[in-house]
Design a protein around this motif. Sequence first.
Motif, short mmCIF file in Angstrom:
data_model
loop_
_atom_site.label_atom_id
_atom_site.label_comp_id
_atom_site.label_asym_id
_atom_site.label_seq_id
_atom_site.Cartn_x
_atom_site.Cartn_y
_atom_site.Cartn_z
N SER A 187 0.81 -1.22 0.00
CA SER A 187 0.00 0.00 0.00
C SER A 187 0.84 1.27 0.00
O SER A 187 0.30 2.36 -0.13
CB SER A 187 -0.93 0.01 1.22
N ARG A 188 2.17 1.13 0.14
CA ARG A 188 3.03 2.31 0.22
C ARG A 188 3.88 2.52 -1.03
O ARG A 188 4.31 3.63 -1.30
CB ARG A 188 3.96 2.18 1.44
N ILE A 189 4.14 1.46 -1.79
CA ILE A 189 4.95 1.55 -3.00
C ILE A 189 4.10 1.05 -4.16
O ILE A 189 3.60 -0.08 -4.14
CB ILE A 189 6.24 0.72 -2.87
N ASP A 190 3.94 1.89 -5.17
CA ASP A 190 3.10 1.53 -6.31
C ASP A 190 3.80 0.57 -7.26
O ASP A 190 3.15 -0.27 -7.88
CB ASP A 190 2.69 2.80 -7.07
N SER A 191 5.10 0.71 -7.42
CA SER A 191 5.83 -0.12 -8.37
C SER A 191 6.00 -1.54 -7.83
O SER A 191 6.55 -1.74 -6.73
CB SER A 191 7.20 0.50 -8.67
N SER A 192 5.54 -2.52 -8.59
CA SER A 192 5.71 -3.92 -8.17
C SER A 192 7.17 -4.32 -8.19
O SER A 192 7.61 -5.11 -7.35
CB SER A 192 4.91 -4.83 -9.10
N LEU A 193 7.94 -3.79 -9.14
CA LEU A 193 9.36 -4.13 -9.21
C LEU A 193 10.10 -3.59 -7.99
O LEU A 193 10.95 -4.27 -7.42
CB LEU A 193 9.98 -3.56 -10.49
N LEU A 194 9.78 -2.36 -7.58
CA LEU A 194 10.44 -1.78 -6.41
C LEU A 194 10.08 -2.57 -5.15
O LEU A 194 10.94 -2.78 -4.27
CB LEU A 194 10.05 -0.31 -6.27
N ARG A 195 8.84 -3.01 -5.04
CA ARG A 195 8.47 -3.85 -3.89
C ARG A 195 9.25 -5.15 -3.90
O ARG A 195 9.70 -5.64 -2.85
CB ARG A 195 6.97 -4.14 -3.93
N GLN A 196 9.44 -5.70 -5.07
CA GLN A 196 10.21 -6.94 -5.17
C GLN A 196 11.67 -6.71 -4.77
O GLN A 196 12.27 -7.54 -4.08
CB GLN A 196 10.14 -7.46 -6.60
N VAL A 197 12.25 -5.59 -5.19
CA VAL A 197 13.64 -5.30 -4.84
C VAL A 197 13.80 -5.12 -3.34
O VAL A 197 14.74 -5.66 -2.72
CB VAL A 197 14.11 -4.04 -5.60
#
Length: 473
Positions: A187-197
């Motif tokens: 809910s805080r980071i929109d980018s799925s790639l950034l959440r994965q990193v």
Amino acid sequence: MSRSIVCFRGLLFVLTLLGGVGERNAVAQDDTPTADDIAAEVTGDGQEGDKNAVQVADEVQVDPINSDQRIETRLQEIMEATGWFTDPEVKVDRGVAFLSGTSDTKSHRDWAEATAIKTSDVVAVVNRLKVAELPLWNFAPAIASLKQLGREATGVLPLVLVALAVAILSYFLARGGAGMTRWFTRSRIDSSLLRQVVGNVVGVLIFIIGVYVALRVSGLTRLAVTLLGGTGLVGLALGFAFRDIAENYLASILISLNHPFRVGDLIEVEGAKGFVRKVTTRGTVLNTLDGNQIQMPNSTVYKGKIINYTATPLSRRDFTVGIGFEDSIVEAQEIVMSVLDDHIGVVNDPAPIAIVESLGSATVNLRVYYWFDQTTHSPLKVSSSVIRLVKQKLTEAGISMPDEARELVFPRGVPVQMVEQLPAARPALPENSKPAEEPTTSVGEGDLGAEQTEVLRATEDDETVEGEANLIA
């Protein structure tokens, strides 16, 4: 009388020592010099070796307590009990011990000499022990090392099992921690790639800590410290080795955050033009207007010049038309503008224009600019329709569109006819020769719709596009 006896015994002891030294020198002359003897002569250690060959007690007792026979028996038993000597023989004569036989190592030979000199009432030691030469193919040291290694491995096996259990537990904890991090940042980071990193970073840190604990449990403390201290060096080395991969991965993160384009946009990067299908951690996938697939590295896309044709709905196109010098330019402009105003694919705001661009060798060149909505109309189809209608209207108005001047050769000559008066006006075309009104759209141009839907439909079965998650979906 007692003083005379003491002097006699002292003289006898000196003669005995001299005789022992002479006997030892005679034996040494008979022995073949070994590599150690030659090395001792070269390095200057030979004198020290001769000195150590005859060990003399620090203090000599005048009235010995033990007899030579008792000393000889005791030293013989000690040498036989060790098992280090082959055919050991001990002779003691008036306090001087003579050692002979073969020793398995040089250190055991020195040990026998030191043991003899420390025996009570031994005043000197003449060491005649020889060191046994090792065979050329001696596997005993290797076998002994393997046995020692086996004993050490058996001893640390429980610690290794515990460390392995800790490492496996840390692996599952790392996976769980990475998953919890992705869920917490959803809910805080929109980018799925950034959440994965972010999740991967947390998981790697947990795993490294687990490996450190496992190494400490197994007793490899120094290795654990080296692991933590060398993590930065390993990361630096991997960074140089996989620089391109890391650069593309970082570029994919930046593309997913900045959104320079979206799926379905028509872009051009470094001469490659196509519709965006997806962005992976390695590259950007495009489908050209011809249906071909282009995979470009993300680093090239991010650092290169990106032309996004669909970022704004309106786009401008232009074309050139040439009219004859005898034709009215204003009339031609009015005809062209009327075609553009009535065309369904051309927008009125911004307004189209038709300007005189240049004077050619045989024509006056007009440059026509117009805007159209590229989200609903194809640039190729609209351009074809507009040019076709402009040509028709100019032809109907009697405005010529001559070709560039050419040199014509008439081998039989050109017939010339004299006329007294030129016609005042152009002859009107017969009604039956008037060209038919052409429609805005033709069979070849279709409905003027955009090609995006057609291209995406033609390439929807692309397995490469369907095989990996899209970072900009």
